[in-house]
Every structure is written in structure tokens, then in C-alpha cells.
Design a protein around this motif. Structure first.
Motif, PDB file in Angstrom:
ATOM      1  N   LEU A 242       3.443  -5.597 -26.737  1.00  0.00           N
ATOM      2  CA  LEU A 242       4.158  -4.660 -27.604  1.00  0.00           C
ATOM      3  C   LEU A 242       5.639  -4.643 -27.271  1.00  0.00           C
ATOM      4  CD1 LEU A 242       2.021  -1.419 -27.963  1.00  0.00           C
ATOM      5  CD2 LEU A 242       2.419  -3.231 -29.590  1.00  0.00           C
ATOM      6  N   LEU A 243       5.939  -4.553 -25.956  1.00  0.00           N
ATOM      7  CA  LEU A 243       7.334  -4.515 -25.515  1.00  0.00           C
ATOM      8  C   LEU A 243       8.055  -5.770 -25.985  1.00  0.00           C
ATOM      9  CD1 LEU A 243       9.305  -2.936 -23.653  1.00  0.00           C
ATOM     10  CD2 LEU A 243       8.596  -4.426 -21.819  1.00  0.00           C
TER      11      LEU A 243
ATOM     12  N   LEU B 135       5.918 -12.670 -33.877  1.00  0.00           N
ATOM     13  CA  LEU B 135       5.786 -11.241 -33.573  1.00  0.00           C
ATOM     14  C   LEU B 135       4.440 -10.667 -34.031  1.00  0.00           C
ATOM     15  CD1 LEU B 135       9.409  -9.980 -34.172  1.00  0.00           C
ATOM     16  CD2 LEU B 135       8.357 -10.868 -32.119  1.00  0.00           C
TER      17      LEU B 135
ATOM     18  N   PHE C 232       5.010  -0.393 -37.443  1.00  0.00           N
ATOM     19  CA  PHE C 232       5.876  -1.527 -37.103  1.00  0.00           C
ATOM     20  C   PHE C 232       5.339  -2.824 -37.708  1.00  0.00           C
ATOM     21  CE2 PHE C 232       6.734  -4.885 -33.888  1.00  0.00           C
ATOM     22  CZ  PHE C 232       8.115  -4.913 -33.967  1.00  0.00           C
TER      23      PHE C 232
ATOM     24  N   GLY D 240      14.223  -1.767 -32.693  1.00  0.00           N
ATOM     25  CA  GLY D 240      13.836  -2.423 -31.442  1.00  0.00           C
ATOM     26  C   GLY D 240      14.126  -1.545 -30.244  1.00  0.00           C
TER      27      GLY D 240
ATOM     28  N   LYS E 267       7.735 -18.037 -38.361  1.00  0.00           N
ATOM     29  CA  LYS E 267       8.231 -16.672 -38.217  1.00  0.00           C
ATOM     30  C   LYS E 267       7.149 -15.731 -37.716  1.00  0.00           C
ATOM     31  CE  LYS E 267      11.358 -16.759 -42.169  1.00  0.00           C
ATOM     32  NZ  LYS E 267      11.347 -16.247 -43.550  1.00  0.00           N
TER      33      LYS E 267
ATOM     34  N   MET F  11       6.815  -5.149 -40.668  1.00  0.00           N
ATOM     35  CA  MET F  11       7.049  -6.567 -40.436  1.00  0.00           C
ATOM     36  C   MET F  11       6.360  -7.418 -41.496  1.00  0.00           C
ATOM     37  SD  MET F  11       6.132  -8.544 -37.010  1.00  0.00           S
ATOM     38  CE  MET F  11       6.932  -7.376 -35.994  1.00  0.00           C
TER      39      MET F  11
ATOM     40  N   ASN G  57      17.584  -2.776 -37.549  1.00  0.00           N
ATOM     41  CA  ASN G  57      16.747  -3.633 -36.710  1.00  0.00           C
ATOM     42  C   ASN G  57      16.979  -3.328 -35.245  1.00  0.00           C
ATOM     43  OD1 ASN G  57      15.135  -5.151 -38.294  1.00  0.00           O
ATOM     44  ND2 ASN G  57      16.658  -6.761 -38.651  1.00  0.00           N
TER      45      ASN G  57
ATOM     46  N   LEU H   3       8.092 -10.102 -43.867  1.00  0.00           N
ATOM     47  CA  LEU H   3       7.712 -11.519 -43.892  1.00  0.00           C
ATOM     48  C   LEU H   3       7.316 -11.961 -45.287  1.00  0.00           C
ATOM     49  CD1 LEU H   3       5.615 -11.973 -40.649  1.00  0.00           C
ATOM     50  CD2 LEU H   3       7.618 -13.269 -41.299  1.00  0.00           C
TER      51      LEU H   3
ATOM     52  N   ILE I 246       8.433   2.467 -24.532  1.00  0.00           N
ATOM     53  CA  ILE I 246       7.572   1.762 -23.580  1.00  0.00           C
ATOM     54  C   ILE I 246       8.152   1.835 -22.179  1.00  0.00           C
ATOM     55  CG2 ILE I 246       6.688  -0.496 -22.981  1.00  0.00           C
ATOM     56  CD1 ILE I 246       6.103  -0.985 -25.804  1.00  0.00           C
TER      57      ILE I 246
ATOM     58  N   ALA J 159       7.304  -7.644 -28.458  1.00  0.00           N
ATOM     59  CA  ALA J 159       7.461  -7.644 -29.919  1.00  0.00           C
ATOM     60  C   ALA J 159       8.637  -6.781 -30.321  1.00  0.00           C
ATOM     61  CB  ALA J 159       6.186  -7.148 -30.581  1.00  0.00           C
ATOM     62  N   PHE J 160       8.811  -5.604 -29.659  1.00  0.00           N
ATOM     63  CA  PHE J 160       9.945  -4.735 -29.986  1.00  0.00           C
ATOM     64  C   PHE J 160      11.252  -5.425 -29.636  1.00  0.00           C
ATOM     65  CE2 PHE J 160       7.069  -0.804 -29.312  1.00  0.00           C
ATOM     66  CZ  PHE J 160       6.589  -0.945 -30.592  1.00  0.00           C
ATOM     67  N   VAL J 161      11.255  -6.138 -28.475  1.00  0.00           N
ATOM     68  CA  VAL J 161      12.462  -6.877 -28.106  1.00  0.00           C
ATOM     69  C   VAL J 161      12.716  -7.986 -29.127  1.00  0.00           C
ATOM     70  CG1 VAL J 161      13.471  -8.386 -26.366  1.00  0.00           C
ATOM     71  CG2 VAL J 161      12.243  -6.358 -25.663  1.00  0.00           C
TER      72      VAL J 161
ATOM     73  N   VAL K 200      12.249  -8.076 -32.244  1.00  0.00           N
ATOM     74  CA  VAL K 200      12.872  -7.658 -33.504  1.00  0.00           C
ATOM     75  C   VAL K 200      14.380  -7.795 -33.412  1.00  0.00           C
ATOM     76  CG1 VAL K 200      13.173  -5.744 -35.074  1.00  0.00           C
ATOM     77  CG2 VAL K 200      11.024  -6.077 -33.968  1.00  0.00           C
ATOM     78  N   MET K 201      14.903  -7.513 -32.205  1.00  0.00           N
ATOM     79  CA  MET K 201      16.358  -7.562 -32.059  1.00  0.00           C
ATOM     80  C   MET K 201      16.854  -8.991 -31.857  1.00  0.00           C
ATOM     81  SD  MET K 201      17.113  -4.191 -29.823  1.00  0.00           S
ATOM     82  CE  MET K 201      15.875  -4.406 -28.570  1.00  0.00           C
TER      83      MET K 201
ATOM     84  N   LYS L 285      15.692 -12.264 -32.872  1.00  0.00           N
ATOM     85  CA  LYS L 285      14.717 -13.025 -33.654  1.00  0.00           C
ATOM     86  C   LYS L 285      14.615 -14.476 -33.199  1.00  0.00           C
ATOM     87  CE  LYS L 285      13.330 -10.445 -37.422  1.00  0.00           C
ATOM     88  NZ  LYS L 285      14.327  -9.556 -38.030  1.00  0.00           N
TER      89      LYS L 285
ATOM     90  N   VAL M 137      11.481  -0.108 -27.507  1.00  0.00           N
ATOM     91  CA  VAL M 137      11.550  -0.543 -26.112  1.00  0.00           C
ATOM     92  C   VAL M 137      11.674   0.667 -25.194  1.00  0.00           C
ATOM     93  CG1 VAL M 137      13.011  -1.737 -24.448  1.00  0.00           C
ATOM     94  CG2 VAL M 137      12.469  -2.823 -26.614  1.00  0.00           C
TER      95      VAL M 137
END
Lengths: 473, 241
Positions: free
Chosen positions: A12-13, A94, B84, B173, A91, B88, B169, B92, B180, A15-17, A19-20, A22, B177
Motif C-alpha cells: 500500500l505504501l 500500481l 484509491f 500520495g 501502467k 486509479m 496527485n 487508467l 501509513i 502504491a501511494f508513493v 502515485v507521486m 509514476k 503515505v
């Protein structure tokens, strides 16, 4: 030691990273997969509280032999599937990370609502990943059916909460037999039909053909090995530990699973496309494995689950690879293709033979135990299983002969006749095929190697769940 | 015919569920007559799950918030992920980054001027709702949805708004983060993921309930930016791949 919550949180972490950043998402995916696979091996048994609240007031993760085996299997298979389909990821890294988190959560969690959340995460990722093959209509079909299934599950646990007063799986497993007949009936029907959509049982499986028959090298191993194994493991957990079904309802459930098995195996004999045959075979295996869990044969079911996961991993990715290179995967046209690619051919053949359950292969040991378990119930079930296996043998051996031997009947098979079809020489597929092939042969010669291990894995299924007896890290 | 059959099936299912639950033998509690003594919710109401924690154990005046963000915070993280992954999927499948949809009716002066006044108010109310989630009804999800509604207004009224969407975005993110990371601090320092390690303070104060308001602010920002992204994606024209 490793807290298993990391197996859910790290993807999860990342995936969140992702997003920023890509452009790094693919490296993040493989970093997460490798990290998760390593962590899965170091997870320890026990009950892990979340938020510091003891169950049933907070959520907890339960790691017993069964879920420990589950996370190792899922993470390893997920890594291998992503390696096989690396070129197709594009793509989609994620959604793959999120899918991994969801699947791990489904196996680990000990809370009914938390399971629903992870079930949603995993299935929504599956809808998105299934759009890779561009058949949006089929994906929509899958989405509608999947949503109906998870709503039925949700309705089931609402009733459980109203009656039991807690969402903890251990609580349900202790209290279920004390509930009134009506509640038992309605809860088991709702949860069964909710899970049956994903577990591909008739009549809930009309989405499977659209999704499975159009897979590519990424989605083929992912759906047929990873997703399928997870849902079987979960099905086993629900219908061995939590919910005990008896009486006419038990007969209906058993009938559903074994009708699925026979119908799917029979349909597989009627088609001539590799991926379609494998699709029907997957549905058949789903019926068999869920049926075994229902009759209390956890040991045999886990044996067959392993057999199915690895065999389908090799066979489906090979079939998808053939399709991608030739835009067709008809067996007749691909005749003799394995002469050109003997390594993949070896893995494919051993997997197919093991899935049928021929002696000398691991699958024989599994089938032997399946029949043994089935004879403890009544005489119809073993008969059905034998009939299904016979059908399975017919179409798989027909397929193997075609794929190895080019040319018409009575004609001498020579290299010249070998099909013009080609495959990508994927290093990963060859390695996976050879390794899986050798493992199946090893397992056939020394069944004790796997037997003891699976025995340990399936023991938690015989007891009711408890969260207090095991130590907390 | 199809509709008739599905209606029939729905009624059959409804009748089946109703008749089984309404039966006096089923022990299904009637509406409003649940015996709370045997349920977990009693302990949530009395806030005495854990004897060793300083009382009040969650410090949040709103019991729903206690349950959602504290006792079952892991579920909320999961729900965030559901949103989320859905956002996404929209991104996509709709193939973002293409032209903004041009409406046949151009945004006129009244719309533009009105939006300038009203978005500020909506934003402030949205932020108020998620900051005060532990005190009043509301919280991260409704607050985030309000933020997204103000973004929708700006999107409709401003032709050049598309360029500013990139910031969402980053917000999406970062807030994910941070949730978590806060959870992991709990894991490494207190052995439990999402442990509420800040003092719970006095019920009713703005700075109370420990980690809850911080998490709710992050959740609000994340939900807001995710929904805004979905809106942005729906208002762009999908191009060729």
C-alpha cells in the motif's frame, strides 16, 4: 521478527508513493514483491492486534499454519506471475501492488468486515487488471457479478453481527453452532453465494469464460494461480473453521460443487482452444477443491490446491504466450509446437499429467488422497471424481499428443511438419516450467516430502479458531 | 421478460430472508431491541475495552469516529484504498492527460463570479467537517467529498483549471503515505499498527482524542484529492491510445 501486517502495508505504501513518482512505479512493484516474498518466509505464528485493541474489540490478524502457508504461496506465485508477464505490466504496476495487499489481507485477517474490505480491494484490482486484454464488455460483466457477490457476503455478515454481536471470525466459529437453524441457514447461504462468484462455482460463474479465455501472459498466471488459490484458501477457512453446514443444505452445496466439476470437465472436451480448455479445467478444479473443503477433506483439498496452482501457472502462461505470438491458440494449428520448445514442453506436459493424477507425479498422491477422503462420505462422490478425472485425462492427453506430434494420423511425425507457430523465448517461462516439472516429479517419487508439510498446514482447519491461545509479538 | 424474472427473483429472495428472520425461533433481534450486553458495541460506548489505557481511552466525543478511526482504523485504511484503486481505475481506463471536455455552453459571468464566492465557503465547511470529525458528526469522508464538490465547481467555471490538477496527485500520495507512516510509528514503537500513541486529552476539546483528528485530516485530504481526480478524469476527453 516480521509482523505480518507489513505484508499488507508495504505494498500500500509503495502504491501511494507510486502515485507521486509514476516513472518509478515498475521498480516499486518489483521492490515490493521481492520484499513481501522475503517477509512472508519470516512471518511468525500468532495473533497480531491492530491499533492496540484486543480482539474482538479491534481487528486482529491470525497467523496459524494455514494462513502462513497461504501468504508464502500467494507472494511467491505473485512474484513469479509478474516476472512471466513483465512486458505486459505497462501502467498497471500500481493496481498490481494494491492487488497484492488485498490478497494478503484476505488470507491473514481474522475479522469478517475487514475481510470484506480486502475482498473488495482484491476484486476491484482484478477488474482493473482484467481490462488489460481490452475486452471491456467482459470486464463489465465480471464487475456486475462480482459486486452482487460481495454485497451478498456483506448482507450475510450484517446478520451475523446482529446476532453474535461481534465481527471476529473466532467468535463466529465458537458461536455458530449455537445459533438458531434459521440464522445458520441464511448466513451460510449468503456467505456461500458471495464467495462462489469468485470461486467460479455454477451458477455464479458466467464471468469466467470472458475473463479467463482472453488472458495474456500477465493475467493468465495471476488469475489462474494467485487469485484462484487465494479464494480457495479463504473458502476453506470459512467452510471448515467458521461455518458448518449440515442436512439438506449440505447436500445442495455439495451438489453445486460437484456439478461444477463434472460440467466443466465435460465442456472442456468439446473445445479446441488451449486457453478455453484451461478455463474449463480451472472451473472444474474450483468445483473439486471447494467440494473437498465442504466434505471436510482439508488435507486432500490443500494437496490439490498446490497441484492446481503450480500446474495452471505453467500451462496458462504457456497458452497465453502461444496466443500472443500467433493471435490464435487452436490446438490443431499449434500441433508440434513443443518440438521447437522442449523445455517449456516438458514443464507443460508434467503439469498436465500431474493435474490428471497419473502415477509418478505429485498429482497422483493428491488424487489418491482425494479419492480416499471421498470414500469416507458415500459412494457417489468418489464415482463423480473418478468420472471427472477420466474426462480430464481424455482432453489433456489428446491436447498433449497434438502439441508434441505434428502432422496427420498415419503420417510420420517429422521436424518439417512442425507448426509455424512460435513462442516468445521467455527465459522465465522456461525456468518456471522446468522447476515446477521437477518439483512435481520429486513430489511423485517422495510423497512424504509434501505429505507431512501439508498435514501441518491443514490441521488448523479441523479445530475452531481461537485468538487467545497463541502469543502476541 | 428479463425484468419480470429479475423482479420475481428479488421478491423471492426478499421473502426468503424476511420469513427466516421474522420467525420467532430465529432469535434475530427486533429493531431497537438488541441486547447490548453481549455485543462489542457496549464496550465502545463505555470506552472501557482496555483497562490499562488512561481514561477516556479514545477521547473522542463522537462515538462513530472512535469506532471508525480508532478501534477499527485498519478498516478505514482499507476503505481509503478501495477509493484509491477505484480512482486509479478511472484514470487508467479513461486515459487521462488528454483534452478537457469543452461544453457547448461557455461558462458565463454569473457562474464565474458565483463560483468564486461559493467555493471558498464550501472549502471552509469541508475543512471544518474533517477537522472537527472527533467532536461533531462528520469526518474525513464527507469533508473530502465537500472539497471535491468545490473542485467540480471550479472545473466547470474555469477553462484553465486543468493545469492545476497535478497538485492533487501529490496531495493524494503524501496524505496516504503519512497515514501509513503514522501507523508504522505505532507498530515500531508500541508493537501495534495504527496505535493511538498521543495523549487522548479532555473530551470535547479541539486538541483531544490523540491521533484521531490528525488521521481524519489526512483522510479528508486524501478523499478530497481522490474524488477531485476522478472528477478531473471524467471531465477530460479520452484520446487514442
Amino acid at each position: 521478527m516480521i509482523n505480518p501486517v507489513l505484508l499488507i502495508v508495504i505494498p500500500l505504501l509503495l502504491a501511494f508513493v507510486g502515485v507521486m513518482f509514476k516513472s518509478f512505479s515498475k521498480s516499486l512493484l518489483f521492490f515490493g514483491l521481492v520484499l513481501n516474498t522475503i517477509f512472508a518466509f519470516f512471518a511468525q505464528k500468532g495473533s497480531y492486534e491492530l491499533g492496540g485493541w484486543q480482539p474482538p474489540f479491534g481487528i486482529n490478524l491470525l497467523v496459524d499454519n494455514y494462513s502462513l502457508f497461504g501468504i508464502v504461496l500467494i507472494n511467491v506465485l505473485f512474484l513469479v506471475s509478474s516476472l512471466i508477464g513483465m512486458k505486459k505490466i505497462g501502467k498497471y504496476s500500481l493496481p498490481l501492488l494494491i492487488a497484492l495487499a488485498g490478497l494478503n489481507g484476505m488470507v491473514l485477517t481474522n475479522d469478517l468486515f475487514n475481510f470484506y474490505v480486502f475482498f473488495e480491494i482484491a476484486t476491484i484490482s482484478a477488474y482493473i487488471i482484467s481490462t488489460l486484454h481490452g475486452k471491456y464488455h467482459q470486464t463489465f460483466n465480471y464487475l456486475v457479478l462480482g459486486s452482487v457477490g460481495s454485497s451478498l457476503y456483506l448482507l450475510g455478515i450484517i446478520i451475523v453481527y446482529a446476532v453474535v454481536g461481534s465481527l471476529n471470525m473466532s467468535d463466529l466459529s465458537v458461536h455458530f453452532s449455537g445459533l438458531s437453524q434459521n440464522i445458520q441457514l441464511i448466513v451460510s447461504i449468503l456467505i456461500f453465494s458471495g464467495l462462489a462468484v469468485e470461486a467460479k462455482l455454477i451458477p455464479f460463474n458466467s464471468w469466467v469464460r470472458g475473463i479467463y479465455s482472453n488472458v495474456n501472459t500477465l493475467t493468465a498466471p495471476l488469475f489462474s494461480a494467485v487469485y484462484a488459490s487465494t479464494i480457495f484458501l479463504v473458502f476453506g477457512r470459512f467452510f471448515s473453521n467458521l461455518i458448518t453446514v449440515s442436512g439438506p443444505l449440505f447436500n445442495i452445496f455439495i451438489a453445486i460443487t460437484f456439478i461444477t466439476f463434472i460440467f466443466a470437465e465435460a465442456s472442456a472436451t468439446a473445445t479446441k482452444n488451449m486457453r478455453e480448455i484451461l478455463t474449463f479445467s480451472s472451473i472444474g478444479q474450483a468445483g473439486l477443491i471447494t467440494g473437498l473443503f465442504l466434505i471436510g477433506g482439508g488435507y486432500a483439498a490443500v494437496l490439490q490446491l498446490i497441484n492446481n496452482a503450480f500446474a495452471k501457472l505453467v500451462m496458462f502462461s504457456t497458452a497465453a504466450n502461444v496466443y500472443e505470438n500467433n493471435s490464435s491458440d487452436s490446438i490443431d494449428k499449434a500441433a508440434g509446437i513443443f518440438r521447437k520448445y522442449p523445455l517449456v514442453g516438458f514443464g507443460f506436459t508434467v503439469s498436465a499429467l500431474s493435474l490428471i493424477g497419473l502415477p509418478l507425479f505429485y498429482g497422483f498422491y493428491a488424487k489418491f488422497n482425494i479419492i480416499n477422503t471421498a470414500f469416507n462420505t458415500n459412494w457417489i462422490i468418489p464415482l463423480v471424481i473418478l468420472l471427472g478425472s477420466l474426462l480430464e485425462g481424455v482432453y489433456y492427453i489428446r491436447m498433449l499428443v497434438k502439441l508434441w506430434v505434428p502432422g496427420e494420423e498415419h503420417e510420420e511425425a517429422t521436424e518439417k511438419l512442425t507448426t509455424k507457430f512460435s513462442m516468445n523465448k521467455l527465459f522465465v517461462i522456461s525456468v518456471v516450467a522446468v522447476v515446477v516439472g521437477f518439483l512435481f516429479i520429486m513430489g511423485g517419487i517422495y510423497p512424504e516430502l509434501f505429505g507431512d508439510f501439508v498435514q501441518n498446514v491443514s490441521t488448523p482447519l479441523k479445530e475452531s479458531l481461537s485468538y487467545l491461545s497463541v502469543g502476541v509479538m | 421478460m428479463k425484468k419480470f424474472i429479475s423482479a420475481l427473483l428479488t421478491f423471492a429472495l426478499a421473502f426468503f430472508i424476511f420469513s427466516l428472520l421474522y420467525d420467532s425461533e430465529s432469535f434475530f433481534p427486533k429493531y431497537g431491541e438488541t441486547d447490548l450486553n453481549n455485543t462489542v458495541s457496549q464496550k465502545y460506548i463505555e470506552k472501557n475495552v482496555d483497562e490499562t489505557r488512561p481514561s477516556p481511552e479514545t477521547g473522542s466525543a463522537n462515538i462513530v469516529t472512535s469506532v471508525v478511526v480508532n478501534y477499527r482504523g485498519f478498516d478505514t485504511l482499507g476503505e481509503l484504498t478501495v477509493l484509491f484503486i477505484s480512482a486509479m481505475g478511472v484514470a487508467l481506463l479513461l486515459n487521462v492527460g488528454k483534452e478537457r471536455i469543452i461544453f457547448r455552453v461557455k461558462p458565463n459571468f454569473i457562474l464565474k463570479a458565483g463560483v468564486r464566492i461559493i467555493t471558498g465557503i464550501i472549502l471552509i465547511v469541508g475543512i471544518y467537517i474533517f477537522i472537527h470529525g472527533h467532536l461533531t458528526p462528520g469526518g474525513g469522508f464527507p469533508g473530502g467529498a465537500m472539497i471535491a464538490s468545490s473542485v467540480l465547481l471550479m472545473y466547470i467555471s474555469d477553462d484553465k483549471f486543468k493545469e492545476k490538477m497535478k497538485a492533487f496527485n501529490v496531495l493524494e500520495g503524501t496524505s496516504g503515505v503519512l497515514v501509513i507512516v503514522l501507523g508504522l510509528i505505532g507498530l515500531f514503537a508500541f508493537n501495534s499498527f495504527l496505535y493511538n500513541f498521543l495523549p487522548s486529552g479532555e473530551i470535547g476539546q479541539l486538541f483531544s482524542a490523540g491521533l484521531t483528528p490528525i488521521l481524519y485530516v489526512l483522510i479528508g485530504l486524501k478523499v478530497g484529492s481522490e474524488l477531485s481526480n476522478i472528477i478531473g478524469n471524467f471531465l477530460t476527453q479520452g484520446g487514442e491510445k
